[in-house]
Design a protein around this motif. Sequence first.
Motif, mmCIF file in Angstrom:
data_model
loop_
_atom_site.group_PDB
_atom_site.id
_atom_site.type_symbol
_atom_site.label_atom_id
_atom_site.label_comp_id
_atom_site.label_asym_id
_atom_site.label_seq_id
_atom_site.Cartn_x
_atom_site.Cartn_y
_atom_site.Cartn_z
ATOM 1 N N CYS A 1 10.218 -1.972 11.008
ATOM 2 C CA CYS A 1 9.831 -3.147 10.018
ATOM 3 C C CYS A 1 10.661 -2.179 8.874
ATOM 4 C CB CYS A 1 8.125 -3.706 10.023
ATOM 5 S SG CYS A 1 8.324 -4.429 10.979
ATOM 6 N N LEU A 2 10.746 -0.999 8.863
ATOM 7 C CA LEU A 2 10.774 -0.328 7.082
ATOM 8 C C LEU A 2 12.657 -0.288 7.339
ATOM 9 C CD1 LEU A 2 9.069 2.821 6.544
ATOM 10 C CD2 LEU A 2 9.464 0.032 5.298
ATOM 11 N N ASP A 3 13.203 -0.765 9.053
ATOM 12 C CA ASP A 3 14.371 -0.395 8.844
ATOM 13 C C ASP A 3 15.041 -1.407 9.633
ATOM 14 O OD1 ASP A 3 14.298 2.288 9.200
ATOM 15 O OD2 ASP A 3 13.880 2.630 11.396
ATOM 16 N N LEU A 4 13.830 -2.859 9.281
ATOM 17 C CA LEU A 4 14.948 -3.855 9.640
ATOM 18 C C LEU A 4 15.584 -4.478 8.142
ATOM 19 C CD1 LEU A 4 12.043 -6.427 10.146
ATOM 20 C CD2 LEU A 4 13.881 -5.487 11.913
ATOM 21 N N HIS A 5 16.666 -5.206 8.472
ATOM 22 C CA HIS A 5 17.659 -5.930 7.156
ATOM 23 C C HIS A 5 18.029 -4.973 6.340
ATOM 24 C CE1 HIS A 5 16.239 -9.199 8.384
ATOM 25 N NE2 HIS A 5 14.932 -9.247 8.249
ATOM 26 N N GLY A 6 19.112 -3.241 7.882
ATOM 27 C CA GLY A 6 19.344 -2.763 6.474
ATOM 28 C C GLY A 6 18.838 -1.073 5.993
ATOM 29 N N ALA A 7 17.483 -1.784 6.695
ATOM 30 C CA ALA A 7 16.623 -0.518 6.112
ATOM 31 C C ALA A 7 16.500 -0.609 4.334
ATOM 32 C CB ALA A 7 16.752 0.993 6.879
ATOM 33 N N ILE A 8 16.403 -1.616 4.063
ATOM 34 C CA ILE A 8 15.574 -2.507 3.209
ATOM 35 C C ILE A 8 14.250 -1.805 2.616
ATOM 36 C CG2 ILE A 8 15.279 -4.582 3.129
ATOM 37 C CD1 ILE A 8 16.685 -5.221 0.812
ATOM 38 N N GLY A 9 13.692 -1.976 3.482
ATOM 39 C CA GLY A 9 11.855 -1.661 2.984
ATOM 40 C C GLY A 9 12.098 -0.491 3.096
ATOM 41 N N ARG A 10 12.866 0.632 3.072
ATOM 42 C CA ARG A 10 12.975 2.392 3.119
ATOM 43 C C ARG A 10 13.217 2.393 1.774
ATOM 44 N NH1 ARG A 10 11.688 5.273 7.116
ATOM 45 N NH2 ARG A 10 11.530 4.290 9.211
ATOM 46 N N ALA A 11 13.807 1.329 1.049
ATOM 47 C CA ALA A 11 14.655 1.337 -0.402
ATOM 48 C C ALA A 11 13.420 1.397 -1.962
ATOM 49 C CB ALA A 11 15.399 0.539 -0.599
ATOM 50 N N ALA A 12 12.466 0.909 -1.382
ATOM 51 C CA ALA A 12 11.218 0.302 -2.019
ATOM 52 C C ALA A 12 10.487 1.941 -2.489
ATOM 53 C CB ALA A 12 10.237 0.066 -1.245
ATOM 54 N N LEU A 13 10.722 1.900 -3.654
ATOM 55 C CA LEU A 13 10.109 3.076 -4.384
ATOM 56 C C LEU A 13 8.308 2.938 -3.993
ATOM 57 C CD1 LEU A 13 10.879 2.687 -7.854
ATOM 58 C CD2 LEU A 13 11.687 3.519 -6.793
ATOM 59 N N VAL A 14 8.874 4.819 -3.802
ATOM 60 C CA VAL A 14 7.542 5.339 -3.685
ATOM 61 C C VAL A 14 6.945 6.131 -4.340
ATOM 62 C CG1 VAL A 14 6.627 6.969 -1.288
ATOM 63 C CG2 VAL A 14 8.467 5.181 -0.874
ATOM 64 N N ALA B 1 1.052 -1.572 0.043
ATOM 65 C CA ALA B 1 0.274 -0.093 -0.296
ATOM 66 C C ALA B 1 0.955 0.679 -0.137
ATOM 67 C CB ALA B 1 -0.764 -0.160 1.066
ATOM 68 N N ARG B 2 1.803 1.330 0.930
ATOM 69 C CA ARG B 2 3.093 2.243 0.842
ATOM 70 C C ARG B 2 3.451 2.343 -0.167
ATOM 71 N NH1 ARG B 2 8.399 1.489 1.433
ATOM 72 N NH2 ARG B 2 9.476 4.527 1.818
ATOM 73 N N VAL B 3 4.128 2.038 -1.091
ATOM 74 C CA VAL B 3 4.522 1.973 -2.957
ATOM 75 C C VAL B 3 3.498 2.281 -3.447
ATOM 76 C CG1 VAL B 3 7.185 0.836 -1.794
ATOM 77 C CG2 VAL B 3 4.680 -0.331 -2.753
ATOM 78 N N SER B 4 2.725 1.669 -3.780
ATOM 79 C CA SER B 4 1.352 2.162 -4.830
ATOM 80 C C SER B 4 0.318 3.014 -4.797
ATOM 81 C CB SER B 4 0.744 0.385 -5.028
ATOM 82 O OG SER B 4 0.258 0.399 -3.281
ATOM 83 N N SER B 5 0.344 4.172 -3.152
ATOM 84 C CA SER B 5 -0.408 4.793 -2.968
ATOM 85 C C SER B 5 -0.135 5.597 -2.049
ATOM 86 C CB SER B 5 -2.145 4.617 -2.521
ATOM 87 O OG SER B 5 -2.382 5.498 -2.708
#
Length: 80
Positions: free
Chosen positions: A67-80, A45-49
Motif C-alpha cells: 500500500c505504501l508503494d501505491l500511486h507512485g509510493a506517495i505513502g512513503r513520502a509521508a513524514l515519519v 500510526a506510522r507517521v505519528s509514532s
Amino acid sequence: GREGRVGEFRTQLTPMRLILSSQPFLGGMEPKYTDYIIFGSLQWARVSSSFALLEETDPLNEWFERCLDLHGAIGRAALV
C-alpha cells in the motif's frame, strides 16, 4: 502499557491475514475502499509514532508495504 496490549491488537487482525493469504489486497487483486480505510489508520500510526504495530514478518506488514508503494509510493513520502 502499549507493549502489553499490542499482542491482543495483532491477534484481532487475524481475519485480514486470512484474506491476504490468498490475494494481494483485502479487496482482491487490486486495492479497494477497504484497503484504503485500513491503510489510512495504520499510516496515521506510522507517521505519528515510532512504535511498530505490525511485526516485520507479518503478512499484514507485507500488505502495508504494498500500500505504501501505491500511486507512485506517495505513502512513503509521508513524514515519519
